[in-house]
Write a protein that holds these residues in place. Structure first.
Motif, short mmCIF file in Angstrom:
data_model
loop_
_atom_site.label_atom_id
_atom_site.label_comp_id
_atom_site.label_asym_id
_atom_site.label_seq_id
_atom_site.Cartn_x
_atom_site.Cartn_y
_atom_site.Cartn_z
N ALA A 140 26.19 145.07 -17.64
CA ALA A 140 27.59 144.69 -17.84
C ALA A 140 28.36 144.75 -16.53
CB ALA A 140 28.24 145.61 -18.88
N LEU A 141 28.08 145.77 -15.71
CA LEU A 141 28.73 145.87 -14.41
C LEU A 141 28.37 144.69 -13.53
CD1 LEU A 141 30.43 147.43 -12.35
CD2 LEU A 141 28.37 148.74 -11.79
N LEU A 142 27.09 144.33 -13.50
CA LEU A 142 26.66 143.18 -12.69
C LEU A 142 27.29 141.89 -13.19
CD1 LEU A 142 22.89 144.06 -12.18
CD2 LEU A 142 24.75 144.30 -10.51
N ALA A 143 27.40 141.74 -14.50
CA ALA A 143 28.02 140.54 -15.06
C ALA A 143 29.50 140.47 -14.68
CB ALA A 143 27.86 140.53 -16.58
N ALA A 144 30.16 141.62 -14.64
CA ALA A 144 31.57 141.65 -14.26
C ALA A 144 31.77 141.26 -12.80
CB ALA A 144 32.16 143.04 -14.52
N LEU A 145 30.77 141.55 -11.97
CA LEU A 145 30.87 141.23 -10.55
C LEU A 145 30.46 139.80 -10.24
CD1 LEU A 145 29.36 144.47 -9.01
CD2 LEU A 145 31.76 143.79 -9.07
N LYS A 146 29.81 139.15 -11.17
CA LYS A 146 29.31 137.79 -10.92
C LYS A 146 30.47 136.89 -10.48
CE LYS A 146 26.35 134.26 -12.68
NZ LYS A 146 24.96 134.33 -12.93
N GLY A 147 30.28 136.27 -9.35
CA GLY A 147 31.30 135.38 -8.83
C GLY A 147 32.31 136.07 -7.93
N ALA A 148 32.26 137.40 -7.85
CA ALA A 148 33.18 138.12 -6.97
C ALA A 148 32.76 137.92 -5.53
CB ALA A 148 33.18 139.61 -7.32
N THR A 149 33.71 137.96 -4.64
CA THR A 149 33.38 137.84 -3.22
C THR A 149 33.62 139.17 -2.53
OG1 THR A 149 35.62 137.05 -2.76
CG2 THR A 149 33.92 135.39 -3.08
N PRO A 150 32.78 139.51 -1.56
CA PRO A 150 32.93 140.79 -0.86
C PRO A 150 34.18 140.82 -0.01
CG PRO A 150 31.01 139.58 -0.02
CD PRO A 150 31.65 138.76 -1.09
#
Length: 64
Positions: A54-64
């Protein structure tokens, strides 16, 4: 259960690599985490009502 500093760094590296879309680096960092630290990570995520997927899915598409 204690979370080692090395494991915390590897988890951070995995999350950053995932955000960049770098699958090999994500897998490599996650594979470097020791079993005791994995348990600590799972306990903390459960306490927050989440999971690593779920954490990885929430980060999907996020930019550093």
């Amino acid at each position: 259960m204690p979370l080692s500093l090395m494991a915390a760094g590897e988890l951070r590296a995995a999350l950053e690599a995932h955000a960049r879309g770098d699958v090999p680096a994500t897998v490599g960092a996650l594979m470097s985490i020791d079993a005791a630290s994995w348990q600590a990570i799972e306990e903390r995520l459960t306490a927050l009502g989440g999971t690593l997927p779920a954490l990885l899915a929430a980060l999907k598409g996020a930019t550093p």
